[in-house]
Enzyme design. Structure first.
Site, PDB file in Angstrom:
ATOM      1  N   ARG A  74       0.980  -2.399   6.836  1.00  0.00           N
ATOM      2  CA  ARG A  74      -0.190  -1.790   5.592  1.00  0.00           C
ATOM      3  C   ARG A  74      -0.732  -0.514   5.827  1.00  0.00           C
ATOM      4  O   ARG A  74      -1.409  -0.626   6.886  1.00  0.00           O
ATOM      5  CB  ARG A  74      -1.033  -2.773   5.124  1.00  0.00           C
ATOM      6  CG  ARG A  74      -0.481  -4.065   4.363  1.00  0.00           C
ATOM      7  CD  ARG A  74      -1.328  -4.789   3.398  1.00  0.00           C
ATOM      8  NE  ARG A  74      -0.920  -5.847   3.071  1.00  0.00           N
ATOM      9  CZ  ARG A  74      -0.190  -6.044   1.898  1.00  0.00           C
ATOM     10  NH1 ARG A  74       0.076  -5.015   1.349  1.00  0.00           N
ATOM     11  NH2 ARG A  74       0.291  -7.246   1.436  1.00  0.00           N
ATOM     12  N   GLN A  75      -0.266   0.307   5.302  1.00  0.00           N
ATOM     13  CA  GLN A  75      -1.039   1.715   5.608  1.00  0.00           C
ATOM     14  C   GLN A  75      -1.461   2.400   4.340  1.00  0.00           C
ATOM     15  O   GLN A  75      -1.032   2.987   3.400  1.00  0.00           O
ATOM     16  CB  GLN A  75       0.162   2.757   6.232  1.00  0.00           C
ATOM     17  CG  GLN A  75       0.762   2.495   7.385  1.00  0.00           C
ATOM     18  CD  GLN A  75      -0.069   2.462   8.500  1.00  0.00           C
ATOM     19  OE1 GLN A  75      -1.067   3.278   8.933  1.00  0.00           O
ATOM     20  NE2 GLN A  75      -0.031   1.572   9.341  1.00  0.00           N
ATOM     21  N   ASN A 112       3.523  -1.111  -4.768  1.00  0.00           N
ATOM     22  CA  ASN A 112       2.652   0.184  -5.231  1.00  0.00           C
ATOM     23  C   ASN A 112       2.090   1.155  -4.342  1.00  0.00           C
ATOM     24  O   ASN A 112       2.165   2.360  -4.661  1.00  0.00           O
ATOM     25  CB  ASN A 112       1.590  -0.643  -6.100  1.00  0.00           C
ATOM     26  CG  ASN A 112       2.118  -1.010  -7.538  1.00  0.00           C
ATOM     27  OD1 ASN A 112       2.609  -0.255  -8.207  1.00  0.00           O
ATOM     28  ND2 ASN A 112       1.932  -2.416  -7.856  1.00  0.00           N
ATOM     29  N   GLY A 113       1.398   0.521  -3.423  1.00  0.00           N
ATOM     30  CA  GLY A 113       0.793   1.509  -2.398  1.00  0.00           C
ATOM     31  C   GLY A 113       1.860   2.447  -1.741  1.00  0.00           C
ATOM     32  O   GLY A 113       1.699   3.557  -1.748  1.00  0.00           O
ATOM     33  N   ASP A 136       5.251  -9.827  -6.125  1.00  0.00           N
ATOM     34  CA  ASP A 136       3.967  -9.657  -7.318  1.00  0.00           C
ATOM     35  C   ASP A 136       4.756  -8.937  -8.881  1.00  0.00           C
ATOM     36  O   ASP A 136       4.195  -9.382  -9.781  1.00  0.00           O
ATOM     37  CB  ASP A 136       3.099  -8.738  -7.030  1.00  0.00           C
ATOM     38  CG  ASP A 136       2.290  -9.080  -5.832  1.00  0.00           C
ATOM     39  OD1 ASP A 136       2.392 -10.197  -5.689  1.00  0.00           O
ATOM     40  OD2 ASP A 136       1.574  -8.171  -5.211  1.00  0.00           O
ATOM     41  N   HIS A 180      -1.477 -10.858  -6.354  1.00  0.00           N
ATOM     42  CA  HIS A 180      -2.547  -9.726  -6.258  1.00  0.00           C
ATOM     43  C   HIS A 180      -3.362  -9.494  -7.701  1.00  0.00           C
ATOM     44  O   HIS A 180      -3.928 -10.404  -7.965  1.00  0.00           O
ATOM     45  CB  HIS A 180      -1.929  -8.283  -5.473  1.00  0.00           C
ATOM     46  CG  HIS A 180      -2.987  -7.355  -5.044  1.00  0.00           C
ATOM     47  ND1 HIS A 180      -2.683  -5.957  -5.286  1.00  0.00           N
ATOM     48  CD2 HIS A 180      -4.145  -7.470  -4.534  1.00  0.00           C
ATOM     49  CE1 HIS A 180      -3.726  -5.663  -4.545  1.00  0.00           C
ATOM     50  NE2 HIS A 180      -4.709  -6.255  -4.302  1.00  0.00           N
ATOM     51  N   ARG A 284       6.186 -15.681   0.373  1.00  0.00           N
ATOM     52  CA  ARG A 284       7.002 -14.529   0.608  1.00  0.00           C
ATOM     53  C   ARG A 284       7.977 -14.835   1.825  1.00  0.00           C
ATOM     54  O   ARG A 284       8.568 -13.962   2.423  1.00  0.00           O
ATOM     55  CB  ARG A 284       5.813 -13.365   1.325  1.00  0.00           C
ATOM     56  CG  ARG A 284       4.760 -12.776   0.497  1.00  0.00           C
ATOM     57  CD  ARG A 284       4.135 -11.630   1.025  1.00  0.00           C
ATOM     58  NE  ARG A 284       4.007 -11.326   2.013  1.00  0.00           N
ATOM     59  CZ  ARG A 284       2.908 -10.636   2.640  1.00  0.00           C
ATOM     60  NH1 ARG A 284       1.836 -10.267   1.972  1.00  0.00           N
ATOM     61  NH2 ARG A 284       2.790 -10.427   3.693  1.00  0.00           N
TER      62      ARG A 284
HETATM   63  O1  F6P Z   1       1.909  -7.873  -2.230  1.00  0.00           O
HETATM   64  C1  F6P Z   1       2.036  -8.979  -2.068  1.00  0.00           C
HETATM   65  C2  F6P Z   1       0.962  -9.655  -1.526  1.00  0.00           C
HETATM   66  O2  F6P Z   1       1.624 -11.224  -1.173  1.00  0.00           O
HETATM   67  C3  F6P Z   1       0.041 -10.484  -2.790  1.00  0.00           C
HETATM   68  O3  F6P Z   1       0.630 -11.180  -3.464  1.00  0.00           O
HETATM   69  C4  F6P Z   1      -1.171 -10.702  -1.906  1.00  0.00           C
HETATM   70  O4  F6P Z   1      -2.287 -10.650  -2.393  1.00  0.00           O
HETATM   71  C5  F6P Z   1      -1.250  -9.794  -0.780  1.00  0.00           C
HETATM   72  O5  F6P Z   1       0.217  -9.446  -0.413  1.00  0.00           O
HETATM   73  C6  F6P Z   1      -1.412 -10.333   0.560  1.00  0.00           C
HETATM   74  O6  F6P Z   1      -1.597  -9.553   1.583  1.00  0.00           O
HETATM   75  P1  F6P Z   1      -1.588  -9.817   3.017  1.00  0.00           P
HETATM   76  O7  F6P Z   1      -0.126 -10.177   3.694  1.00  0.00           O
HETATM   77  O8  F6P Z   1      -1.933  -8.332   3.725  1.00  0.00           O
HETATM   78  O9  F6P Z   1      -2.512 -10.751   3.277  1.00  0.00           O
END
Ligand code: F6P
Length: 357
Positions: A74-75, A112-113, A136, A180, A284
């Site tokens: 994540r960036q 999105n990001g 999502d 999310h 996921r």
């Molecule tokens: O965007 C996918 C997602 O799984 C969202 O549903 C959730 O809010 C978020 O990523 C969780 O992020 P991380 O893996 O950084 O905890």
């Protein structure tokens, strides 16, 4: 010679590999001299110059493999324009590596990001084609994102499993679903799993309506209830607060997530025993479902066709049953949310599902 960089960014999901395979196989069919650079761990690899040259065999046997063979990270877009801790200009670093490696195009798979940064790179003159990844399903410009259907299957399976134990013990169960800020995953898994109450970020709930729906079920002789609650669900009361007030309230909140707060309120108000299940990142993980494998193969092939035509600056989307290129400028910065007045919500309400409104 064509040199194409592949990059997967943001939270992973099922079908990332299937999508890259779709792009790669189509490119290898078309060009005898294509070279694919697998950029390691998303934009981080592009900023710091980490990649590995991929071979055609790297894309064999990965159709069913979850995760991403090139890693992700994540960036945050809001930090992209800020220098890193050593003063490095990240955007300039990405442009410089792209040019140094002699890439003809970047294929970016993300949510999105990721799309905001992809659009920025496109505006900065890089050739970019993107693919809509996320469980999502919240990317603007496409009816479906790959990963979504596989996650619906897992979240539905969680609700199915909860059904039997809820019935045996006459309990209220809350299944908290990822998503999310949007409720697509909860809505679909909730309907598919036969949830009695579905709470989404797009429809702020009133706890009185939730309690009334539970009481009604009890009066009808139904001995258990299932709630599918989106991780981003919000009460009407909280939805009326300013961003600052909400932040302060959440900071002081003793509950690990919204489901625990709702669970406590239900126990206090109804006297019923409540249990919470959070499938979390399981949603996921694992292999992509057949639907995702098909959609990923099609989207991947379409991305390769854009590259072949040298048509850059687009996300490959899926609209009304057709694969369509969507300009990146239209995608970046927008969120596709559930419309509370949409037919799916009306139909679900017609089935007797309570949305807490
Ligand atoms: O965007 C996918 C997602 O799984 C969202 O549903 C959730 O809010 C978020 O990523 C969780 O992020 P991380 O893996 O950084 O905890």
């Amino acid at each position: 010679m064509k040199k194409i960089g592949f990059l997967t960014s943001g939270g992973d999901c099922q079908s990332l590999n299937a999508t890259m395979r779709g792009v790669a196989k189509t490119l290898y069919q078309t060009y005898s001299d294509v070279e694919i650079y697998g950029i390691i761990e998303g934009y981080k690899g592009l900023i710091y110059g980490n990649y590995r040259k991929m071979k055609p065999s790297d894309f064999s046997g990965i159709l069913t493999e979850g995760g991403t063979i090139i890693g992700t990270s994540r960036q945050p877009f809001k930090k992209m324009r800020e220098p890193d801790e050593n003063g490095l200009d990240k955007v300039e670093a990405m442009k410089s590596n792209y040019r140094k490696w002699g890439l003809d195009c970047l294929v970016i798979l993300g949510g999105n990001g990721t799309h905001k940064t992809a659009n920025l790179l496109s505006e900065e003159g890089l050739n970019v084609v993107t693919l809509p990844k996320t469980i999502d399903n919240d990317i603007w410009g496409t009816d479906i994102t790959f990963g979504f259907q596989s996650a619906v299957n897992i979240a539905t399976n969680a609700i199915d499993c909860i059904h039997t134990t809820a019935a045996s013990h006459s309990r209220v169960f809350i299944v908290e679903v990822m998503g999310h800020k949007v409720g697509w995953l909860t809505l679909h898994a909730g309907i598919a799993g036969g949830a009695d109450i579905i709470l989404l970020p797009e429809i702020p709930y009133d706890i009185n309506s939730v309690v009334a729906a539970l009481d009604k079920r009890t009066k009808e002789g139904k001995r258990f209830s299932i709630l599918a609650v989106a991780e981003g669900a919000i009460s009407k009361e909280d939805a009326a607060l300013s961003k600052k007030e909400l932040k302060a309230k959440r900071k002081a909140n003793p509950y690990p997530s919204i489901s625990y707060q709702i669970g406590k309120e239900i126990e206090e108000r109804t006297g019923q025993e409540v249990r919470i299940t959070v499938p979390g990142h399981m949603q996921r993980g694992g292999e992509p479902c057949p639907y995702d494998r098909v959609i990923s193969s099609r989207l991947g092939a379409a991305a390769a066709r854009l590259i072949i035509k040298e048509k850059y600056g687009y996300m490959v989307g899926f609209k009304d049953g057709e694969i369509v290129p969507v300009p990146l400028g239209e995608v970046a910065g927008k969120l596709k949310m559930v419309d509370p007045d949409s037919s799916i919500i009306k139909e679900a309400k017609g089935l007797g599902i309570c949305f807490g409104d």
